[in-house]
Design an enzyme around this catalytic site. Structure first.
Site, PDB file in Angstrom:
ATOM      1  N   GLY A 187       6.427   5.179   0.347  1.00 35.10           N
ATOM      2  CA  GLY A 187       5.293   4.155   0.520  1.00 35.10           C
ATOM      3  C   GLY A 187       4.754   4.606   1.950  1.00 35.10           C
ATOM      4  O   GLY A 187       5.607   5.306   2.949  1.00 35.10           O
ATOM      5  N   GLN A 246       0.873   2.801  10.066  1.00 32.76           N
ATOM      6  CA  GLN A 246       1.745   4.132  10.307  1.00 32.76           C
ATOM      7  C   GLN A 246       0.911   5.440  10.481  1.00 32.76           C
ATOM      8  O   GLN A 246       1.462   6.263  10.885  1.00 32.76           O
ATOM      9  CB  GLN A 246       2.704   4.624   9.214  1.00 32.76           C
ATOM     10  CG  GLN A 246       3.903   3.285   8.933  1.00 32.76           C
ATOM     11  CD  GLN A 246       4.877   3.711   7.833  1.00 32.76           C
ATOM     12  OE1 GLN A 246       4.468   3.420   6.609  1.00 32.76           O
ATOM     13  NE2 GLN A 246       5.906   4.451   8.171  1.00 32.76           N
ATOM     14  N   CYS A 277      12.230   5.135   7.070  1.00 33.02           N
ATOM     15  CA  CYS A 277      10.863   4.981   7.289  1.00 33.02           C
ATOM     16  C   CYS A 277      10.398   6.230   7.866  1.00 33.02           C
ATOM     17  O   CYS A 277      10.936   6.943   8.788  1.00 33.02           O
ATOM     18  CB  CYS A 277      10.845   3.760   8.367  1.00 33.02           C
ATOM     19  SG  CYS A 277       9.120   3.405   8.862  1.00 33.02           S
ATOM     20  N   HIS A 303       8.965  -3.522   2.491  1.00 36.15           N
ATOM     21  CA  HIS A 303       8.930  -2.802   3.707  1.00 36.15           C
ATOM     22  C   HIS A 303       7.653  -2.297   4.183  1.00 36.15           C
ATOM     23  O   HIS A 303       7.412  -2.638   5.255  1.00 36.15           O
ATOM     24  CB  HIS A 303       9.844  -1.414   3.236  1.00 36.15           C
ATOM     25  CG  HIS A 303       9.884  -0.348   4.552  1.00 36.15           C
ATOM     26  ND1 HIS A 303      11.099  -0.118   4.827  1.00 36.15           N
ATOM     27  CD2 HIS A 303       8.938   0.404   5.174  1.00 36.15           C
ATOM     28  CE1 HIS A 303      10.895   0.780   6.041  1.00 36.15           C
ATOM     29  NE2 HIS A 303       9.525   1.080   6.058  1.00 36.15           N
TER      30      HIS A 303
HETATM   31 ZN    ZN Z   1       8.401   2.265   7.192  1.00 36.28          ZN
END
Ligand code: ZN
Length: 193
Positions: free
Chosen positions: A46, A51, A94, A136
Site C-alpha cells: 500500500g 508518502q 511502513c 494504515h
Molecule cells: Zn505507511
C-alpha cells in the site's frame, strides 16, 4: 512534475492532513501509475499520496504486492471509512519507515467508500490484510503514523530506530540535501488544490 520519491519519517508530508481531490485527470492517472511502480519497487502492499509528498486524499493498495496481479490493485480517491467493527492486533511496517515493525490494533472489519480513477464511486467491505492495509493508508491521509497507534511498550522497543530516522533526516537538512521543514510545508501548501 519531477520524479516521485518515497519520503521517510519525519518528512512533514507524513504529518499533513490531506485535502480532498477535486479533479481526476490524466495528470492524476500518471501520478497513480508512478506510485504503483514505486510501491512494487520497494516491496510494499500500500502507498498513500502523503508518502510521495503529495497532499492528496488518495492511496493505492495491492495486498499481494505482486505487479503481475493487476486485478488486485485498488485506487482509493477521497476515501471514507464508513463502518468499523471488531478489533484485531497484527504486525505493520511502513515504506516511510523501512525495516521498522510493530503490533497495531485495528478494526477487524471495515466498509470503505471511495472513488476510482474514472471518478466512479464504489464501496467495499474488507477484513484481514486488505482491511489492515486500508486503515494504515487511510491514517497517512490524516497525518497519522502506525506507531501512533501502538501500545507504549511496543513503541519503546522501536523508539531507537525511529530516532535514527529522525537523526538522518535532520542531518540531511543540515547538510542542505533536504529542504527545511518550513520550505517542505510551503511546497505541500502550494500543491493543495
Ligand atoms: Zn505507511
Amino acid at each position: 512534475m519531477s520524479a516521485l520519491e518515497i519520503v521517510h519519517y519525519p518528512h512533514p508530508a507524513l504529518r499533513w492532513k490531506s485535502k480532498p481531490i477535486q479533479r481526476i485527470d490524466s495528470e492524476l492517472r500518471k501520478t497513480v501509475a508512478a506510485m504503483f511502480e514505486l510501491m512494487y519497487e520497494f516491496k510494499g502492499i500500500g502507498l498513500a499520496a502523503n508518502q510521495v509528498a503529495l497532499p492528496y486524499r488518495l492511496f493505492i493498495v495491492n495486498p499481494t504486492g505482486d505487479p503481475d496481479e493487476k486485478d488486485q490493485e485498488i485506487v482509493f480517491i477521497n476515501p471514507e471509512i464508513s463502518q468499523r467493527k471488531g478489533s484485531i492486533e497484527g504486525e505493520e511496517g511502513c515504506l516511510s519507515l523501512p525495516d521498522v515493525y510493530g503490533q497495531v490494533r485495528r478494526a477487524s472489519d471495515i466498509v470503505v467508500d471511495a472513488f476510482d480513477l474514472s471518478g466512479q464511486g464504489f464501496q467495499c467491505t474488507l477484513d484481514d490484510l486488505p482491511g489492515r492495509v486500508v486503515q494504515h493508508e487511510f491514517d497517512h491521509l490524516e497525518g497519522v503514523m502506525f506507531f501512533d497507534r501502538m501500545q507504549p511498550d511496543g513503541v519503546s522497543e522501536i523508539q531507537a530506530k525511529i530516532d535514527d530516522f529522525e537523526h538522518v533526516f535532520r542531518q540531511s537538512q543540515k547538510a542542505g540535501d533536504t529542504p527545511s521543514d518550513e520550505e517542505l510545508k510551503k511546497r505541500l501548501k502550494a500543491l493543495e488544490h
